[in-house]
Structures are given as C-alpha cells and as structure tokens.
Scaffold this motif. Structure first.
Motif, PDB file in Angstrom:
ATOM      1  N   LYS A  47      -3.089 -10.571  11.450  1.00 52.06           N
ATOM      2  CA  LYS A  47      -2.631  -9.990  10.187  1.00 52.06           C
ATOM      3  C   LYS A  47      -3.636 -10.357   9.105  1.00 52.06           C
ATOM      4  CE  LYS A  47       2.317 -10.136  11.267  1.00 52.06           C
ATOM      5  NZ  LYS A  47       3.661 -10.590  10.838  1.00 52.06           N
ATOM      6  N   SER A  74      -1.585  -6.515   4.234  1.00 48.50           N
ATOM      7  CA  SER A  74      -1.100  -6.603   2.853  1.00 48.50           C
ATOM      8  C   SER A  74      -2.288  -6.422   1.924  1.00 48.50           C
ATOM      9  CB  SER A  74      -0.426  -7.953   2.603  1.00 48.50           C
ATOM     10  OG  SER A  74      -1.325  -9.014   2.870  1.00 48.50           O
ATOM     11  N   ASN A  91      -3.424   3.685  12.470  1.00 40.20           N
ATOM     12  CA  ASN A  91      -2.090   3.611  13.080  1.00 40.20           C
ATOM     13  C   ASN A  91      -1.682   2.142  13.282  1.00 40.20           C
ATOM     14  OD1 ASN A  91       0.282   4.714  14.120  1.00 40.20           O
ATOM     15  ND2 ASN A  91      -0.519   4.778  16.223  1.00 40.20           N
ATOM     16  N   ILE A 118       0.563  -1.184  12.205  1.00 38.51           N
ATOM     17  CA  ILE A 118       1.892  -1.509  11.671  1.00 38.51           C
ATOM     18  C   ILE A 118       1.734  -2.074  10.266  1.00 38.51           C
ATOM     19  CG2 ILE A 118       3.940  -2.946  11.988  1.00 38.51           C
ATOM     20  CD1 ILE A 118       3.359  -2.913  14.984  1.00 38.51           C
ATOM     21  N   LEU A 119       2.587  -1.633   9.375  1.00 37.91           N
ATOM     22  CA  LEU A 119       2.455  -1.948   7.959  1.00 37.91           C
ATOM     23  C   LEU A 119       2.471  -3.450   7.672  1.00 37.91           C
ATOM     24  CD1 LEU A 119       2.255  -0.923   5.060  1.00 37.91           C
ATOM     25  CD2 LEU A 119       4.754  -0.770   4.986  1.00 37.91           C
ATOM     26  N   ASP A 120       3.321  -4.184   8.412  1.00 36.55           N
ATOM     27  CA  ASP A 120       3.437  -5.608   8.073  1.00 36.55           C
ATOM     28  C   ASP A 120       2.220  -6.422   8.521  1.00 36.55           C
ATOM     29  OD1 ASP A 120       3.742  -5.811  10.801  1.00 36.55           O
ATOM     30  OD2 ASP A 120       5.684  -6.830  10.739  1.00 36.55           O
ATOM     31  N   ARG A 121       1.226  -5.769   9.167  1.00 36.79           N
ATOM     32  CA  ARG A 121       0.013  -6.487   9.563  1.00 36.79           C
ATOM     33  C   ARG A 121      -1.050  -6.468   8.466  1.00 36.79           C
ATOM     34  NH1 ARG A 121      -2.550  -4.526  14.841  1.00 36.79           N
ATOM     35  NH2 ARG A 121      -3.788  -6.412  14.469  1.00 36.79           N
ATOM     36  N   LYS A 142      -4.552  -1.858  -2.716  1.00 32.06           N
ATOM     37  CA  LYS A 142      -3.463  -1.131  -2.068  1.00 32.06           C
ATOM     38  C   LYS A 142      -3.957   0.185  -1.453  1.00 32.06           C
ATOM     39  CE  LYS A 142       0.502  -3.092  -4.505  1.00 32.06           C
ATOM     40  NZ  LYS A 142      -0.177  -4.338  -4.840  1.00 32.06           N
ATOM     41  N   MET A 147      -5.610  -0.875   1.790  1.00 28.30           N
ATOM     42  CA  MET A 147      -4.569  -1.245   2.746  1.00 28.30           C
ATOM     43  C   MET A 147      -3.929   0.009   3.359  1.00 28.30           C
ATOM     44  SD  MET A 147      -0.988  -3.181   1.933  1.00 28.30           S
ATOM     45  CE  MET A 147      -0.323  -1.676   1.229  1.00 28.30           C
ATOM     46  N   ALA A 148      -3.602   0.977   2.484  1.00 26.19           N
ATOM     47  CA  ALA A 148      -2.957   2.202   2.947  1.00 26.19           C
ATOM     48  C   ALA A 148      -3.862   2.995   3.888  1.00 26.19           C
ATOM     49  CB  ALA A 148      -2.556   3.061   1.746  1.00 26.19           C
ATOM     50  N   VAL A 208      -3.841   1.299   7.354  1.00 25.97           N
ATOM     51  CA  VAL A 208      -2.569   1.513   8.063  1.00 25.97           C
ATOM     52  C   VAL A 208      -2.473   2.937   8.580  1.00 25.97           C
ATOM     53  CG1 VAL A 208      -0.066   1.660   7.753  1.00 25.97           C
ATOM     54  CG2 VAL A 208      -1.338  -0.298   6.828  1.00 25.97           C
ATOM     55  N   GLU A 209      -2.828   3.901   7.735  1.00 25.36           N
ATOM     56  CA  GLU A 209      -2.686   5.310   8.114  1.00 25.36           C
ATOM     57  C   GLU A 209      -3.728   5.729   9.156  1.00 25.36           C
ATOM     58  OE1 GLU A 209      -3.067   9.768   6.127  1.00 25.36           O
ATOM     59  OE2 GLU A 209      -3.066   7.990   4.836  1.00 25.36           O
TER      60      GLU A 209
END
Length: 642
Positions: free
Chosen positions: A562, A605, A598, A600-603, A587, A590-591, A594-595
C-alpha cells in the motif's frame, strides 16, 4: 712461427674432434633407427656432454627416453629443443606437455598444448584439449573411487600385461629366473620378456612359475588372453615363429599376435601367427569379446592414424580371422592408443596418451553396444591413473576387481602390477554448464546445481565456481534430466535438458524481487522521471502517465503493498494556495493509478503537502534559482504497508 705451430695443432685437434663426433653421431643414429633406444641414448648423451648441439640430436635423445617411458629425462632434451626454436615439429610440443605432467607441472603442460593446438588444430588430441579445457577438474570429480595395491610378486624388472586363467594370474616379466639365457634387449637394456604365472587362491599365492616353456622363447612374449573354455590363448611375441625370426626393411624384429592350443595334459602347442601380422608393422596386446567372436588388438599397420591404434577382427566359427578394421573415433587418436580389454558387459578399456589425462599413458573406458563404441571416452581417474604410464587393465568376472600395470613412483621396479577394486564402474560422463543472472547476464558463483533423473531422483550436485562454471557426472547412457539451480536472493530455476550434449548447459537465475521497505519512496527505487503538471492544473499529462505506469506495474507485481501519493510544491505562491493545489494533484494521481491499474482503492491514498516539506533551503522569502525550486516540485510514492 711458434704461435703458428700451436694454431695448426689446434686446428688438427678440432678437426679430429669434429670427425670423432660425426662418427659417434652416425653410430648413435643407426642405433636409434634400429630401435636400440637405450644404446642410442648413451651415445647421444656423450655427444651432448662433449658440447655437440643440434635440433636433431635433441629430438632423437628426447625420443629415445620417450619411447623408453622415461618422460622426465625426455623432457630435459625436448626443453632444449624448444629453447633453440629451430625446425620444431608440432609433435614435440605435445610430447613436452606430457613430460611436464610427469613432474606435476600441469599449467605449463597446458601451455604447451595450447601451442600444439595453434599449430595442429585439426589433430584429434588438440581438438580434445580444446573441447575439455577443464579436464583436470573432470578427472578430479571421478577420482578416489577405487583402491589399488602393489602386488608382492613384482620384481625389480618390468612386470605387466596381466591376464586371468583359471585360478592364476598370467603376466609378462623380464625377471631373472637364474637361467643362462637372459639376453638384454637394446630397446631398454632389460632382459627379454617371458610369460609367468602366480596363483590367486590358497596358500600358494605369491609363488612364481614359468607359464609355459613351449610358448616362451628367447624373444619377447607378453599380454596373453584366454578363451572362456581355457583351450586357446592369444598372445604377443616378437616376429619369431617356428624357430625363424623375421625383420622389417630396417632389420627390426616387430611384434606379432600368435594363437596356441592346449592338450589334455595342459601343454600348449601349435603356436600359429594370425593372418594380419606382417614383417613391416607390429600387432600386439590381443583382447577377446565376451562371446569370443571378436578379437581386439593394437597395431601400427597401414591405415593407423597415430603411433598405434586399436583394431578389431571377427573370429569365425571355424577359427579363421576376418579382415581387421580400425575401431576409429572416438577411441583412436594421433597418439598411442593401445592395450585393449573387453569386460564381461562388453565395454572397452584401453590405454592412451592422446586423450586428456594425468600424464604418460592413462587408462580409459568406452561404453560399447554390439561391438560399437559410444561417443564417450572416460578417464578412469586417480588412483588408477597417475602422472606416469598406467596400462594393461584387466577385470575379473565381477567387473569391479582387476589388475593393471604402472611405472609410478614407489613400485618395486620399472613396471609393476597392481590390484584394483572399484566402488562402481557405471561410466559416468561429465556434463558442463554455466550459471548466469537472467537480467544482467553476469555469471554467478556459488550457485548450487542439482541434476534430477526422470523419476525426480538426485543423481549429481555441485556448486558453480568463481566464473559461474560447473561440472557434474551423469550416466553416459544419457537421457532427459532436470537441472535445478539455486542461489541466495535468486528464484529457484528448473530446466529440462537432454544429456550428453555438445553444448554446455546455460541456466539463468532470476533475482528474487521483494517489496521495498516501509517508508521507501518508490520514485527513487523505480528511478522515475519528475511528474509534471500544467500550470495551475491537476490533470495527468501524457509524459506523467508513462511514469505512473511504472507505479502501477509495481503494485500489480506486489499485491500486498500500500502506498501514499504525496504531492509537493515550491515556495512560490501563498501557503494556502500551494496546499490546495498539491492536494488536488495528489488525489488526481491516486485516482489515475486506481482506475488505470485496476488497483483496489484502499491500497492507494493521496495527500498534498504544499510547500511544507522542502528538499532544500528554498522557503518563503528566500531567493532561489529555477533549478533549486524544481527540487521541491515533486511527487512521492511512499510505501505504507508491504
């Protein structure tokens, strides 16, 4: 006038001395050409001591000792020949190499072989040396798997050529039996050889007797071999049949193979020579296949590629002998290949100085199938082989016990007979390879190598040397194997291989990748280029996307990691504005991760730090260059969990 007289006397003396040297040289050359090497060596030595020098003298003197198996003295004169450097044939680099091995100077011996290889690249001996530069390591790998013992019945004279007959060992010897005969042979000043016998069982072990007065003559007899029924013997004798001697065109009595029968009273009779014998060549040291249908022997007959080759000839049902044929490669070389023996399981053993060995003649084995040799020639290693001549091996019914001859140090005489017991004789062959780093292609030392057979059983293991090379022993029958390579910090690699192979095995180990430690900035670990945003914007630019893909790849490779994306600005602009701008950029980054990945969001921040964590002195109010401000405009990817 007085001085002139002295000059004239000096010239007369010099001319007389020169004339005397020429006469002695002619006499020595005649002895040499007549194979009287011991006598020739004496004459040449005297000439050398009187100051006479020539390449031919050094060649003949070195060769005289070489043919008498006195390699140490041969080396002295070969060295003088090479020091002159004139009229030196490549063969003398090969022979000098062998003399150096006798002294244990293997590095220098290999240096001579390299010169020989450069001059005679097509010579089988050069090819074998080039193919097996690590022959000493291979021999070392096979060593220590036998026990030898010098037999008590040896004499101070040559004793060699053992053979089994009933409960006795039959062998050749020049020993003094107290008879009047004992003429000396000019080859080496030893008496002529006769056949003797010693019992191998009961209390009579060690009692030496003449084998057969009928077969023994005033010339050489040696190396007998008996048929299974004990009724026929094949043996070697000088060209002396039915009381008549034959000579070649130089007056030399060559060697022949004879065959004799035994009667009901145990008397040998009708010693007849075999049809392939001749006055102009030698045939010697017969051996029989287990079924008695094939005769093997050594010869220098027409068609021989070396000093002597091994031949084979069919023995027909009526006893007639077929046309001999050269057994060829890989057995025969341009050197001496001699003293064949066929074991009960049909494998060929022989002595050679043409194959890579420890020095002098070494004993080799070749697995055979239907009287056809395989491609593998195996040095039987120490303690059977030494840095001197080792030859005339025979094995009993067990195939693991036998006798052989050697002139190694510590014996009773010139050649001694030794007993030998092998732990195993399953003919393992070397498999060579190298271990490398898969990514850098650098060689890896101290990597463990294990060879598994088709059933997954470990049959060999070793560790790679400082150059990443390794050698293991596998069954010469070959087949499919798995090779397993392991090393600390590397992933275990398993590779299927078919052995033996002409090409070395190449095994590539991949460095084991582990997640970076907590607190590590992946931007530094992955050597990311700076991630830039357009002025006053938080959109991901194409150049930034390329760098972020490396972060995505890392997170996919290590699915438990993470990270926190941290965005930083320089000190220009207000503190509050910079904090908001950096937070939007963090942010946005980060986005994107994640996108696009693929993930997982909680990995992942994200957090903006504005100008609160500068990398240098460039805080508010401090004048700095653009380059210094750039250091603070950065993105960090900090490992929070592994």
């Amino acid at each position: 006038m007085k001085h002139l007289k002295y000059i004239v006397l000096s010239l007369v003396f010099s001319t007389s001395l020169l004339h005397g040297q020429e006469k002695k040289l002619e006499r020595a050359n005649r002895l040499y050409e007549g194979y009287a090497f011991a006598s020739a060596a004496e004459q040449y030595e005297q000439l050398a001591q009187s100051g006479y020098q020539s390449p031919q003298l050094y060649k003949n003197l070195g060769n005289s000792y070489y043919y008498m198996s006195d390699l140490e003295n041969a080396g002295i004169w070969y060295n003088k020949l090479l020091e002159i450097g004139e009229d030196v044939e490549p063969e003398y680099y090969f022979r000098y190499s062998h003399t150096l091995k006798t002294l244990g100077r293997y590095a220098e011996a290999d240096g001579m072989m390299e010169k020989f290889d450069a001059l005679e690249a097509s010579d089988k001996r050069a090819v074998l040396f080039e193919e097996h530069p690590d022959y000493l390591e291979i021999i070392k790998l096979r060593s220590g798997k036998a026990e030898i013992k010098n037999e008590d019945f040896n004499s101070s004279y040559p004793d060699f050529g053992p053979s089994y007959f009933k409960e006795e060992l039959i062998f050749a010897s020049s020993r003094d039996t107290g008879t009047v005969r004992k003429r000396l042979h000019n080859w080496n000043f030893y008496p002529y050889l006769d056949l003797y016998k010693v019992s191998l069982s009961g209390d009579s072990t060690g009692q030496i007797d003449m084998f057969s007065k009928k077969l023994n003559t005033k010339y050489h007899e040696c190396t007998p071999v008996f048929t299974d029924d004990g009724k026929t013997v094949y043996f070697t004798r000088n060209n002396f049949v039915h009381g008549k001697k034959g000579k070649d065109d130089k007056g030399v009595i060559r060697l022949k193979i004879l065959r004799a029968k035994v009667d009901a009273e145990g008397n040998w009779y009708d010693a007849e020579e075999l049809p392939f014998n001749g006055d102009e060549h030698s045939a010697a040291h017969p051996a029989l296949s287990p079924d008695g249908t094939m005769l093997y022997f050594a010869s220098d007959m027409q068609g021989t590629i070396g000093m002597s080759d091994i031949y084979m000839a069919q023995i027909e049902a009526d006893g007639s002998i077929g046309e001999p044929r050269n057994i060829g490669a890989p057995v025969n070389t341009e050197g001496r290949d001699t003293y064949p023996f066929i074991s009960r399981n049909g494998n060929l053993f022989f002595a050679s100085d043409g194959h890579p060995g420890l020095g002098g003649l070494d004993i080799f084995a070749v697995p055979m199938q239907d009287n056809v040799p395989s491609d593998q020639v195996i040095n039987l290693a120490s303690p059977l082989n030494s840095n001197t001549d080792d030859f005339s091996l025979v094995l009993d019914e067990s195939g693991l016990r036998g006798h052989f001859a050697s002139n190694r140090e510590g014996g009773h005489g010139s050649d001694d007979i030794y007993s030998v017991t092998f732990e195993e004789l399953n003919f393992k062959c070397p498999a060579e390879g190298v271990i490398k780093d898969k990514e850098t292609r650098e060689t890896l030392a101290d990597a463990k190598v294990v060879i598994l057979d088709e059933n997954g059983n470990s049959i060999a293991e070793t560790v790679s040397d400082a150059r990443g090379n390794f050698v293991v022993s596998i069954p010469c029958s070959g087949g499919k194997f798995k090779i397993v390579g392991t090393k600390k910090d590397f992933i275990e690699q398993v590779q299927e291989v078919t052995l033996p192979s002409d090409q070395p095995i190449a095994l590539y180990l991949e460095l084991e990748k582990v997640p970076a430690a907590l607190g590590t900035d992946l931007a530094k670990t992955l050597n990311l280029k700076p991630i830039y945003f357009d002025f006053d914007k938080a959109d991901i630019r194409p150049d930034a996307a390329l760098e972020l893909q490396k972060i995505i790849d890392y997170l996919q490779e290590f699915p438990t990691v993470k990270i926190e994306v941290g965005s930083h600005t320089d000190s220009r602009g207000s503190d509050s504005y910079n904090m908001k701008l950096s937070d939007r950029r963090a942010k946005s980054t980060m986005a994107y991760i994640v996108e696009k990945g693929n993930i997982i969001l909680d990995r992942v921040s994200g957090k903006g730090y504005g100008e609160t964590k500068p990398m240098n002195h460039c805080s508010n109010g401090v004048k700095c260059s653009e380059k210094e401000h750039d250091l603070n405009r950065r993105s960090e990817f900090i490992v929070m969990e592994r």
